[in-house]
Write an enzyme that holds these catalytic residues in place. Sequence first.
Site, PDB file in Angstrom:
ATOM      1  N   TYR A   1      -7.894   7.596  -4.510  1.00 51.40           N
ATOM      2  CA  TYR A   1      -7.610   7.580  -3.065  1.00 51.40           C
ATOM      3  C   TYR A   1      -8.875   7.201  -2.288  1.00 51.40           C
ATOM      4  O   TYR A   1      -8.863   6.278  -1.466  1.00 51.40           O
ATOM      5  CB  TYR A   1      -7.088   8.952  -2.629  1.00 51.40           C
ATOM      6  CG  TYR A   1      -6.965   9.127  -1.129  1.00 51.40           C
ATOM      7  CD1 TYR A   1      -5.977   8.480  -0.404  1.00 51.40           C
ATOM      8  CD2 TYR A   1      -7.859   9.949  -0.433  1.00 51.40           C
ATOM      9  CE1 TYR A   1      -5.878   8.645   0.976  1.00 51.40           C
ATOM     10  CE2 TYR A   1      -7.765  10.123   0.939  1.00 51.40           C
ATOM     11  CZ  TYR A   1      -6.774   9.471   1.641  1.00 51.40           C
ATOM     12  OH  TYR A   1      -6.684   9.628   3.007  1.00 51.40           O
TER      13      TYR A   1
ATOM     14  N   LYS B   1      -9.461   3.712  -0.234  1.00 52.08           N
ATOM     15  CA  LYS B   1      -9.692   3.783   1.211  1.00 52.08           C
ATOM     16  C   LYS B   1     -11.007   3.082   1.571  1.00 52.08           C
ATOM     17  O   LYS B   1     -11.095   2.399   2.589  1.00 52.08           O
ATOM     18  CB  LYS B   1      -9.724   5.240   1.692  1.00 52.08           C
ATOM     19  CG  LYS B   1      -8.388   5.974   1.638  1.00 52.08           C
ATOM     20  CD  LYS B   1      -7.331   5.418   2.570  1.00 52.08           C
ATOM     21  CE  LYS B   1      -7.643   5.641   4.026  1.00 52.08           C
ATOM     22  NZ  LYS B   1      -6.517   5.164   4.903  1.00 52.08           N
TER      23      LYS B   1
ATOM     24  N   ASP C   1       6.462  -2.753   4.882  1.00 51.63           N
ATOM     25  CA  ASP C   1       6.184  -2.105   3.596  1.00 51.63           C
ATOM     26  C   ASP C   1       4.843  -2.587   3.028  1.00 51.63           C
ATOM     27  O   ASP C   1       4.704  -3.747   2.655  1.00 51.63           O
ATOM     28  CB  ASP C   1       7.325  -2.397   2.612  1.00 51.63           C
ATOM     29  CG  ASP C   1       7.125  -1.692   1.289  1.00 51.63           C
ATOM     30  OD1 ASP C   1       6.087  -1.007   1.112  1.00 51.63           O
ATOM     31  OD2 ASP C   1       8.005  -1.839   0.425  1.00 51.63           O
TER      32      ASP C   1
END
Length: 299
Positions: A128, A132, A39
């Site tokens: 996002y 990234k 996770d």
Amino acid sequence: MKILLLGQGGQVGWELQRALAPLGEVVGLDHDSTELHGDFSRPEALAATVAAVKPDLIVNAAAHTAVDKAESEPELARAINATAPGVLARCAAETGAWLVHYSTDYVFDGSGETARDEQAATGPLSVYGQTKLEGEELIRASGCRHLILRTSWVYAARGGNFARTMLRLAAERERLTVIDDQIGAPTGADLLADLTAQMVRTAMSTAAGSDLDLSGVYHAVASGETSWHGYASFVIERARQKGRELKVQTIDPVPTSAFPTPAQRPHNSRLSTHKLQQVFGLRLPPWQQGVERMLTEIL
Ligand SMILES: NC(=O)c1ccc[n+]([C@@H]2O[C@H](COP(=O)([O-])OP(=O)(O)OC[C@H]3O[C@@H](n4cnc5c(N)ncnc54)[C@H](OP(=O)(O)O)[C@@H]3O)[C@@H](O)[C@H]2O)c1
């Protein structure tokens, strides 16, 4: 060779299970795997997983890919897209393992009309894209041997995808409106997985036989370009040729502003794959080839 594959249930992860299998023993994990921690929302716990598996190669296909949702949960997106890959990279640097990671055209601001290479200035427009990019930077800073594949517009036959949505809407409506001012290349998860296996094999065998290190970031997309409108039109035309009855008569091109979203998307997602082709001697097929194949599977 022992391979630790994270995010094995995603579009790319699923195809990697197949493509990596001939290279060695693959230990694949999901976020809810029970025997080993997979996770990414608890990044530090991933170090124990790497220590238990002792991989020669770590392939990270896990990511927070819900681009709009990331705007309202930046800390979770950062944990999954940046901190967790950073932990994997640190472990890889300590053990000498290779790390493969995927990144995105969203690290760029999408201005202009030409294809960007790996050296082009970044400028993410969204949480996002920003997280990234941070993931990429942590991997580079760790000093581990790595391949970062920046890709765009990923689809797979399995699960939901843009083509399926267009086909459903085309069966229900006479008129569709689709964005025509974002340009990129639809790229199959199967192509990415196959590229990964080829690149890993070359990079690892080169490193074993010489001081040459092929570590770095590579743009990895199908060749050619289109808009979402062009993509939708292609899908609908091919579906009709394959005998699918569709109600749609008109596909109207509209600007991005017609569909407001929480996250801003780059207009220009063109990525130059020159470096990948030169360094690895690989060819990137036209995007239509992969989409056609995917349609054969889903129709
Ligand atoms: N999709 C695109 O258009 C696109 C474009 C450019 C780059 N990329 C990059 O390509 C890579 C693969 O993307 P994809 O399209 O295969 O994405 P995807 O289908 O959304 O798969 C993402 C994977 O990440 C896993 N994941 C999510 N939260 C997690 C967590 N907390 N812990 C562990 N795993 C977690 C998901 O597992 P669960 O479902 O079990 O949570 C899923 O297996 C990513 O790095 C992505 O950023 C994708």
